[in-house]
Structures are given as structure tokens and as C-alpha cells.
Write a protein that holds these residues in place. Structure first.
Motif, PDB file in Angstrom:
ATOM      1  N   VAL A   1     -22.019 -14.699  25.484  1.00 25.10           N
ATOM      2  CA  VAL A   1     -21.454 -13.279  25.086  1.00 25.10           C
ATOM      3  C   VAL A   1     -20.316 -13.223  25.156  1.00 25.10           C
ATOM      4  N   GLU A   2     -18.973 -12.821  24.453  1.00 24.37           N
ATOM      5  CA  GLU A   2     -17.312 -13.074  25.211  1.00 24.37           C
ATOM      6  C   GLU A   2     -17.518 -11.506  24.804  1.00 24.37           C
ATOM      7  N   GLN A   3     -16.168 -11.471  26.194  1.00 21.80           N
ATOM      8  CA  GLN A   3     -15.022 -10.050  25.567  1.00 21.80           C
ATOM      9  C   GLN A   3     -13.473 -11.008  26.502  1.00 21.80           C
ATOM     10  N   GLY A   4     -12.735 -10.892  25.504  1.00 28.92           N
ATOM     11  CA  GLY A   4     -11.292 -10.734  25.591  1.00 28.92           C
ATOM     12  C   GLY A   4     -11.320 -12.585  26.258  1.00 28.92           C
ATOM     13  N   ASP A   5     -11.014 -12.767  27.277  1.00 24.48           N
ATOM     14  CA  ASP A   5     -10.841 -14.175  28.040  1.00 24.48           C
ATOM     15  C   ASP A   5     -11.499 -14.315  29.448  1.00 24.48           C
ATOM     16  N   VAL A   6     -13.453 -13.669  29.411  1.00 23.46           N
ATOM     17  CA  VAL A   6     -14.930 -13.736  29.767  1.00 23.46           C
ATOM     18  C   VAL A   6     -15.387 -14.519  28.771  1.00 23.46           C
ATOM     19  N   VAL A   7     -16.373 -14.620  29.584  1.00 21.65           N
ATOM     20  CA  VAL A   7     -17.567 -15.833  28.651  1.00 21.65           C
ATOM     21  C   VAL A   7     -18.741 -15.344  29.516  1.00 21.65           C
ATOM     22  N   MET A   8     -19.685 -14.986  29.261  1.00 23.51           N
ATOM     23  CA  MET A   8     -20.974 -14.598  29.750  1.00 23.51           C
ATOM     24  C   MET A   8     -22.162 -15.564  29.320  1.00 23.51           C
ATOM     25  N   ALA A   9     -22.645 -15.748  30.246  1.00 17.78           N
ATOM     26  CA  ALA A   9     -24.440 -16.975  29.562  1.00 17.78           C
ATOM     27  C   ALA A   9     -25.170 -16.390  30.769  1.00 17.78           C
ATOM     28  N   GLU A  10     -26.564 -16.162  29.740  1.00 17.65           N
ATOM     29  CA  GLU A  10     -27.455 -16.132  30.748  1.00 17.65           C
ATOM     30  C   GLU A  10     -28.101 -18.027  30.689  1.00 17.65           C
ATOM     31  N   LEU A  11     -29.089 -17.816  31.317  1.00 15.05           N
ATOM     32  CA  LEU A  11     -29.269 -19.522  31.132  1.00 15.05           C
ATOM     33  C   LEU A  11     -30.857 -19.418  31.961  1.00 15.05           C
ATOM     34  N   THR A  12     -31.350 -20.643  31.607  1.00 17.31           N
ATOM     35  CA  THR A  12     -32.819 -20.834  32.292  1.00 17.31           C
ATOM     36  C   THR A  12     -32.767 -23.023  32.712  1.00 17.31           C
TER      37      THR A  12
ATOM     38  N   GLU B   1     -24.238 -16.642  34.948  1.00 15.62           N
ATOM     39  CA  GLU B   1     -22.966 -17.260  34.621  1.00 15.62           C
ATOM     40  C   GLU B   1     -21.422 -16.582  33.870  1.00 15.62           C
ATOM     41  N   VAL B   2     -21.053 -16.547  34.984  1.00 23.14           N
ATOM     42  CA  VAL B   2     -19.720 -15.582  34.445  1.00 23.14           C
ATOM     43  C   VAL B   2     -18.413 -16.692  34.354  1.00 23.14           C
ATOM     44  N   PHE B   3     -17.943 -16.592  33.919  1.00 30.43           N
ATOM     45  CA  PHE B   3     -16.859 -17.584  33.357  1.00 30.43           C
ATOM     46  C   PHE B   3     -15.013 -17.320  32.345  1.00 30.43           C
TER      47      PHE B   3
ATOM     48  N   ILE C   1     -11.710 -23.177  31.824  1.00 26.25           N
ATOM     49  CA  ILE C   1     -12.538 -22.512  32.815  1.00 26.25           C
ATOM     50  C   ILE C   1     -11.896 -21.737  33.985  1.00 26.25           C
ATOM     51  N   ALA C   2     -11.151 -20.570  34.599  1.00 22.93           N
ATOM     52  CA  ALA C   2      -9.808 -20.674  35.967  1.00 22.93           C
ATOM     53  C   ALA C   2     -10.836 -20.311  36.594  1.00 22.93           C
TER      54      ALA C   2
END
Length: 122
Positions: A69-80, A97-99, A106-107
Motif C-alpha cells: 500500500v502507498e500513502q504519499g511518499d511511503v510504501v508499506m509492504a507485507e512479505l513472506t 517493510e516501510v519504504f 528509497i531514502a
């Protein structure tokens, strides 16, 4: 697909292939990477040295995106994921993961990695 999601997707693909150049191309020069409970580092040189992970594991890992999911300049991912152990067997993981993105790169990467020993939640 947004530019930020494309960058994170390219980044994860680089990890699946253990392609340092592809991974590093997705990062800002001042990248900060934190794996909570394990380490924090800053800069592409330090990041490059940490890509291969601990010596007890054999690259590349197998990573599956559960959701992103993405909100503004943040992408969050759930991974296995799974990665082979040098001593035999595999390590199974669940990851969040929070990017934090800057200008499409990616900063900051903030990661929570949980080893799964019994099933999909323990």
C-alpha cells in the motif's frame, strides 16, 4: 502503478536475483536501513555490504508480496520469504517493510522480520 510502487517492485526483484546493481539503483545515496532488533546502517556502501545477509544464509531469498500500500511518499509492504541455510534447511520469515521515498527512490527502509518456526504465524 505509481513510480514509488515501481521502484519498490524493482528493488524487491533485485533481492530475488541478488542483483546488487539493481538494488542500489533504487536507493538514495544517504539511504538508511533499519532491521529492528538486528541493525541500522546508513549509506549505499554500507547497504551494499549488507545485501548478502549473514554468512549462515545462502542468497537469493524467495520473497512473496502479500500486499503493498502507498500513502504519499511511503510504501508499506507485507512479505513472506524463505532463504536456504548454509547448514541445511531453510529459514521462513514474515516481514513488514516501510519504504520512505524521495524523488522516486528509497531514502529509508524500516523492516520487521519474524522467523516462522512452526506455521504461518509462529
Amino acid at each position: 502503478m505509481s513510480r514509488n510502487i515501481e521502484t519498490v517492485t524493482t528493488y524487491l526483484d533485485g533481492f530475488r536475483k541478488n542483483d546488487h546493481e539493481q538494488i542500489l539503483s533504487c536507493l538514495t545515496d544517504d539511504i538508511e536501513w533499519t532491521v529492528f532488533g538486528a541493525f541500522r546502517l546508513t549509506g549505499k556502501d554500507a547497504y551494499d555490504k549488507a545485501i548478502d545477509g549473514p554468512p549462515g544464509l545462502i542468497d537469493p531469498p524467495h520473497l512473496e508480496v502479500v500486499r503493498m500500500v502507498e500513502q504519499g511518499d511511503v510504501v508499506m509492504a507485507e512479505l513472506t520469504g524463505t532463504v536456504q541455510r548454509a547448514a541445511g534447511g531453510e529459514l521462513r520469515m514474515s516481514m513488514a517493510e516501510v519504504f520512505v521515498m524521495r524523488d522516486g527512490k528509497i531514502a529509508e527502509r524500516r523492516a520487521w522480520v519474524i522467523e516462522l518456526k512452526e506455521n504461518d504465524h509462529r
